[in-house]
Design a protein around this motif. Structure first.
Motif, short mmCIF file in Angstrom:
data_model
loop_
_atom_site.label_atom_id
_atom_site.label_comp_id
_atom_site.label_asym_id
_atom_site.label_seq_id
_atom_site.Cartn_x
_atom_site.Cartn_y
_atom_site.Cartn_z
N THR A 1 -27.82 47.02 7.72
CA THR A 1 -28.10 47.60 6.39
C THR A 1 -29.51 48.17 6.38
O THR A 1 -30.37 47.75 7.15
N LYS B 1 -21.88 49.93 1.74
CA LYS B 1 -23.12 49.14 1.65
C LYS B 1 -23.81 49.06 3.01
O LYS B 1 -25.03 49.07 3.09
N SER B 2 -23.02 48.96 4.05
CA SER B 2 -23.58 48.83 5.39
C SER B 2 -23.27 50.06 6.23
O SER B 2 -22.49 50.93 5.83
N ASP C 1 -22.94 46.47 12.93
CA ASP C 1 -23.27 46.81 11.55
C ASP C 1 -24.72 46.46 11.23
O ASP C 1 -25.29 45.54 11.81
N ASN D 1 -20.15 52.56 6.56
CA ASN D 1 -18.94 51.75 6.61
C ASN D 1 -18.15 51.85 5.30
O ASN D 1 -18.66 52.35 4.29
N ALA D 2 -16.91 51.36 5.34
CA ALA D 2 -15.99 51.46 4.19
C ALA D 2 -16.52 50.71 2.97
O ALA D 2 -16.21 51.07 1.83
N ASP D 3 -17.34 49.68 3.19
CA ASP D 3 -17.87 48.91 2.05
C ASP D 3 -18.90 49.69 1.23
O ASP D 3 -19.32 49.26 0.17
N GLU E 1 -17.57 57.02 3.10
CA GLU E 1 -17.20 56.36 4.34
C GLU E 1 -17.26 57.36 5.51
O GLU E 1 -16.82 58.50 5.36
#
Lengths: 248, 248
Positions: A18, A58-59, A16, A54-56, A35
């Motif tokens: 950012t 954010k990343s 991962d 990713n699912a968040d 996502e």
């Protein structure tokens, strides 16, 4: 597919990471990425990857490396005499699309525009943002640095860093000089560094020609038609691409 | 030195003549030309002369003919999918500087801009003025005609007038197709007519690709970097000039 640049080294696959704050804002807020949406991310050292959200939201994570030959086989730096109004912005955008390695502007003897130190800082910041946007859009593997040199002397001291220094000179074109630029490209080897100098709207002064050639620069003509100051750099970059990437 | 275009046939040496009203105004009122001041005047059939201002400050006389090879060895017509805002103005100016023989715009499937008949007339007038100004400044021997075609069908019916029809296609570039454009220039003979088609910002649609290739057009890639719609025509014209005028 969107492309972003990251200054960090390329993470391993499935790691991962950012993006910078501004790019994160663009991807998640402006573009509303979902996502698993895929984007290209270029890490340090021109490492291009396919990455996914990713699912968040954010990343991202690295899916895999992409091997692409995107950059010009020659490192071409263009140096333009400080032009009027927003022409440097125009040149920066277009030269980035066309593969310039670096963009310099210098206060030429016949430059009408004068910039004080404060304006140089502000304008440089804006120009580098334009280069970043154009590099993303044209899917470059690097963002050309844009620098406004405070004096012509600064330009001369850079000559030794290049394998060839060329000066696009209208008078060469007028006198029918047509072979020098082609000859220069024929002898240039992959990976070599070229500096190509252009005048402002008024052209390059005789004193500048003397100074440039005394330091080893060669004069080149760019064909029989007179081009505006902001058009000549695009001609040179297009010609380098055509000769090195399409014709060879 | 100023250059003007005249639609009349070239007068004999030492014969007096006058420029069009707008050009006369420019030369005598804006530029305040004095007796014996010299200008270049291009008459019909690309006849270039050195001419001089007469004592009446209204007429000129032909001094002598100038023999110059200024025009591209190939007649290159560019056809661009109608782009947004003032990009057609930009393309017209730059393509004229770079030697385009004619400039066409067509309403592409993915063109965002729509022009009704009235707007086409007005915009065409403005574009032709820009072409005239750019042709004067770049010392061309002709002013490229600029035409906005009302439909894509109009473009297709023109194909038979050209020796080669090429379509700059981003997907060709993406798939690494690099040889077709160079091959096309290698086989083109001096005096041949090329039509090169470009998409608008959104690109050329699959339907258009089918229609163009069915009528005999060839797809070409313009290198590995993605160029904006207004940049690709400049690349092509620069490459034609470099290959035909400098390299050969």
């Amino acid at each position: 597919m969107q492309q972003y640049f990251s200054k960090q080294a390329q993470p391993a696959e499935n790691t991962d990471f950012t993006l910078d704050a501004a790019d994160s804002y663009h991807l998640f807020t402006v573009m509303r990425a979902q996502e698993n949406e895929q984007v290209q991310v270029v890490f340090a050292d021109k490492k291009l990857t396919l990455s996914a959200v990713n699912a968040d939201l954010k990343s991202l994570r690295v899916l895999h490396t992409l091997e692409r030959q995107i950059e010009l086989p020659l490192d071409v730096t263009i140096a333009v005499g400080l032009p009027k109004s927003d022409k440097l912005e125009f040149i920066t955008q277009k030269a980035t699309e066309l593969g310039a390695h670096e963009i310099l502007a210098y206060p030429a003897e016949w430059s009408v525009t004068k910039l004080d130190a404060k304006k140089i800082v502000k304008k440089t910041e804006r120009l580098n943002k334009i280069a970043k946007g154009a590099a993303e859009q044209s899917k470059r593997l690097m963002i050309p640095d844009v620098t406004i040199l405070p004096s012509r002397k600064n330009l001369l001291t850079l000559f030794s860093q290049y394998d060839q220094v060329l000066v696009a000179y209208e008078e060469s074109a007028k006198s029918g000089e047509l072979a020098a630029f082609a000859q220069s490209l024929k002898t240039a080897e992959v990976g070599q560094k070229l500096l190509v100098i252009f005048g402002p709207e008024g052209g390059i002064s005789p004193d500048e020609i003397v100074a440039f050639t005394a330091e080893g620069a060669s004069l080149i003509g760019l064909g029989p038609r007179i081009m505006r100051a902001e058009t000549a750099p695009l001609y040179v970059l297009s010609a380098v691409s055509f000769y090195q990437e399409l014709l060879k």
